[in-house]
Design an enzyme around this catalytic site. Structure first.
Site, PDB file in Angstrom:
ATOM      1  N   GLU A  50      28.894  36.621  96.648  1.00 33.65           N
ATOM      2  CA  GLU A  50      28.674  37.823  96.031  1.00 33.65           C
ATOM      3  C   GLU A  50      28.135  38.075  94.918  1.00 33.65           C
ATOM      4  O   GLU A  50      28.853  37.923  93.811  1.00 33.65           O
ATOM      5  CB  GLU A  50      29.129  39.262  97.032  1.00 33.65           C
ATOM      6  N   ASP A  75      30.786  38.882  89.222  1.00 33.63           N
ATOM      7  CA  ASP A  75      29.713  40.219  88.095  1.00 33.63           C
ATOM      8  C   ASP A  75      30.850  39.623  86.423  1.00 33.63           C
ATOM      9  O   ASP A  75      31.475  39.171  86.692  1.00 33.63           O
ATOM     10  CB  ASP A  75      30.445  41.626  88.959  1.00 33.63           C
ATOM     11  N   ASP A 124      21.007  46.109  90.084  1.00 37.37           N
ATOM     12  CA  ASP A 124      20.261  47.242  89.390  1.00 37.37           C
ATOM     13  C   ASP A 124      18.985  46.526  89.369  1.00 37.37           C
ATOM     14  O   ASP A 124      18.661  45.521  89.202  1.00 37.37           O
ATOM     15  CB  ASP A 124      20.768  47.051  87.911  1.00 37.37           C
ATOM     16  N   LYS A 128      11.928  49.574  84.749  1.00 37.14           N
ATOM     17  CA  LYS A 128      10.717  48.839  83.944  1.00 37.14           C
ATOM     18  C   LYS A 128      10.132  46.978  84.547  1.00 37.14           C
ATOM     19  O   LYS A 128      10.966  46.181  84.405  1.00 37.14           O
ATOM     20  CB  LYS A 128      11.553  48.146  82.339  1.00 37.14           C
ATOM     21  N   ASP A 160      19.296  50.312  97.389  1.00 35.72           N
ATOM     22  CA  ASP A 160      18.878  51.539  97.630  1.00 35.72           C
ATOM     23  C   ASP A 160      17.610  51.182  97.467  1.00 35.72           C
ATOM     24  O   ASP A 160      16.888  52.741  97.515  1.00 35.72           O
ATOM     25  CB  ASP A 160      19.773  52.477  97.347  1.00 35.72           C
TER      26      ASP A 160
HETATM   27  C1  LIG Z   1      25.113  48.600  90.711  1.00 34.16           C
HETATM   28  S1  LIG Z   1      26.420  47.493  90.258  1.00 34.16           S
HETATM   29  C2  LIG Z   1      26.918  46.963  91.932  1.00 34.16           C
HETATM   30  C3  LIG Z   1      28.073  46.679  92.470  1.00 34.16           C
HETATM   31  C4  LIG Z   1      28.278  46.223  93.726  1.00 34.16           C
HETATM   32  N1  LIG Z   1      27.526  45.948  94.242  1.00 34.16           N
HETATM   33  C5  LIG Z   1      28.978  47.789  95.152  1.00 34.16           C
HETATM   34  O1  LIG Z   1      27.173  47.508  95.481  1.00 34.16           O
HETATM   35  O2  LIG Z   1      29.452  48.467  94.738  1.00 34.16           O
HETATM   36  C6  LIG Z   1      25.583  46.345  89.525  1.00 34.16           C
HETATM   37  C7  LIG Z   1      26.662  45.911  89.351  1.00 34.16           C
HETATM   38  O3  LIG Z   1      25.778  44.107  88.802  1.00 34.16           O
HETATM   39  C8  LIG Z   1      26.639  43.695  87.912  1.00 34.16           C
HETATM   40  N2  LIG Z   1      25.231  43.004  86.997  1.00 34.16           N
HETATM   41  C9  LIG Z   1      24.065  43.002  86.763  1.00 34.16           C
HETATM   42  N3  LIG Z   1      23.349  42.293  86.824  1.00 34.16           N
HETATM   43  C10 LIG Z   1      24.171  40.800  86.171  1.00 34.16           C
HETATM   44  C11 LIG Z   1      24.884  39.644  86.174  1.00 34.16           C
HETATM   45  N4  LIG Z   1      23.116  38.478  85.578  1.00 34.16           N
HETATM   46  N5  LIG Z   1      25.695  38.624  85.809  1.00 34.16           N
HETATM   47  C12 LIG Z   1      26.887  38.877  86.366  1.00 34.16           C
HETATM   48  N6  LIG Z   1      26.891  40.803  86.670  1.00 34.16           N
HETATM   49  C13 LIG Z   1      25.774  41.360  86.406  1.00 34.16           C
HETATM   50  C14 LIG Z   1      26.749  44.350  86.928  1.00 34.16           C
HETATM   51  O4  LIG Z   1      27.804  44.663  85.820  1.00 34.16           O
HETATM   52  C15 LIG Z   1      27.834  46.029  87.901  1.00 34.16           C
HETATM   53  O5  LIG Z   1      28.826  45.914  88.162  1.00 34.16           O
END
Ligand SMILES: C[S@@+](CC[C@H](N)C(=O)[O-])C[C@H]1O[C@@H](n2cnc3c(N)ncnc32)[C@H](O)[C@@H]1O
Length: 226
Positions: A50, A75, A124, A128, A160
């Site tokens: 995941e 993460d 995320d 941009k 989303d």
């Molecule tokens: C919007 S949150 C979603 C978290 C979880 N999947 C949820 O739906 O509740 C996006 C997560 O992606 C992680 N993240 C983004 N880019 C990352 C990367 N390159 N390597 C590790 N984690 C990353 C961020 O730290 C964040 O916890």
């Protein structure tokens, strides 16, 4: 940083089910590549990832459902991983663990064909254009996943973000990747598939404000992403 966050940062480093690769830099050697079955899980069951797992909701729910498979959430945020890691301990789940590290370095964590399937949950969207190569379904990332994912392995994106969904579908179309399932509105279906009913922390927040949840599952096989 709040007291609770700091406490979790400290504690997560002590959890047996969290492997910390946050200090990893390209060029340094990760000792885990190709050795997850042997060293971490003690069996050769297939491994599902995941990515951007946050609190690891999918990794935990899938691990509880499929005891004969292994799951790893990745993460960079330690205090979020703390929640998933603690839940796994509370539920006695030995088939799930977490990596604190950057997904960018995934090829240093796993060997060829070591991964059977990938879930990317509410990443995320990096709206941009100049940051588009940070989207987790950008071809730069897909090329990395290809190095560790079995040829028949699927990538499942739940999001989303209409922009990220559209972007991903364009990448799929350009590369003629095989699509197993594409759902424009997961909860508008007469019967939402059981696995898609698992809700992450962010998903619950998005649903509260009425956002539409989208899903696409595809196989990148051996074709080159552009
Ligand atoms: C919007 S949150 C979603 C978290 C979880 N999947 C949820 O739906 O509740 C996006 C997560 O992606 C992680 N993240 C983004 N880019 C990352 C990367 N390159 N390597 C590790 N984690 C990353 C961020 O730290 C964040 O916890």
């Amino acid at each position: 940083m709040g007291k609770e966050k700091l406490k979790r940062y400290r504690e997560v480093a002590e959890f047996d089910n969290v492997i910390d690769f946050s200090g990893f830099r390209p060029g340094s050697e990760a000792d885990q590549t190709g050795r997850w079955s042997e060293k971490v899980f003690g069996n050769s069951n297939p491994i599902t990832l995941e990515l951007a797992c946050g609190k690891g909701d999918y990794a935990i729910a899938l691990a509880a459902r499929y005891p004969d498979r292994n799951f790893i959430g990745i993460d960079i945020k330690g205090e979020r991983l703390w929640v998933g890691a603690q839940k796994a301990i509370d539920q006695g789940l030995s088939n799930v663990c977490f990596i604190r590290g950057r997904i960018d370095h995934i090829t240093q964590f796993f060997g060829k064909d070591e991964i059977a399937e990938i879930w990317i949950t509410f990443p995320d969207p990096f709206l941009k254009n100049r940051r588009r190569n940070r989207r987790l379904t950008h071809p730069d990332f897909l090329n990395k996943y290809r190095e560790v994912l079995r040829e028949d392995g699927f990538i499942n994106l739940k999001t989303d973000s209409p922009e990220l969904y559209e972007f991903t579908n364009q990448v799929i179309e350009t590369n003629q990747f095989e699509v197993r399932s594409r759902i424009d509105d997961v909860y508008a279906l007469e019967e939402t598939p059981e696995l898609l009913q698992i809700k992450t922390y962010y998903e619950r927040k998005h649903l509260e404000i009425g956002r539409t949840i989208r899903f696409v599952s595809f196989c990148i096989g051996q074709k080159l992403a552009k």
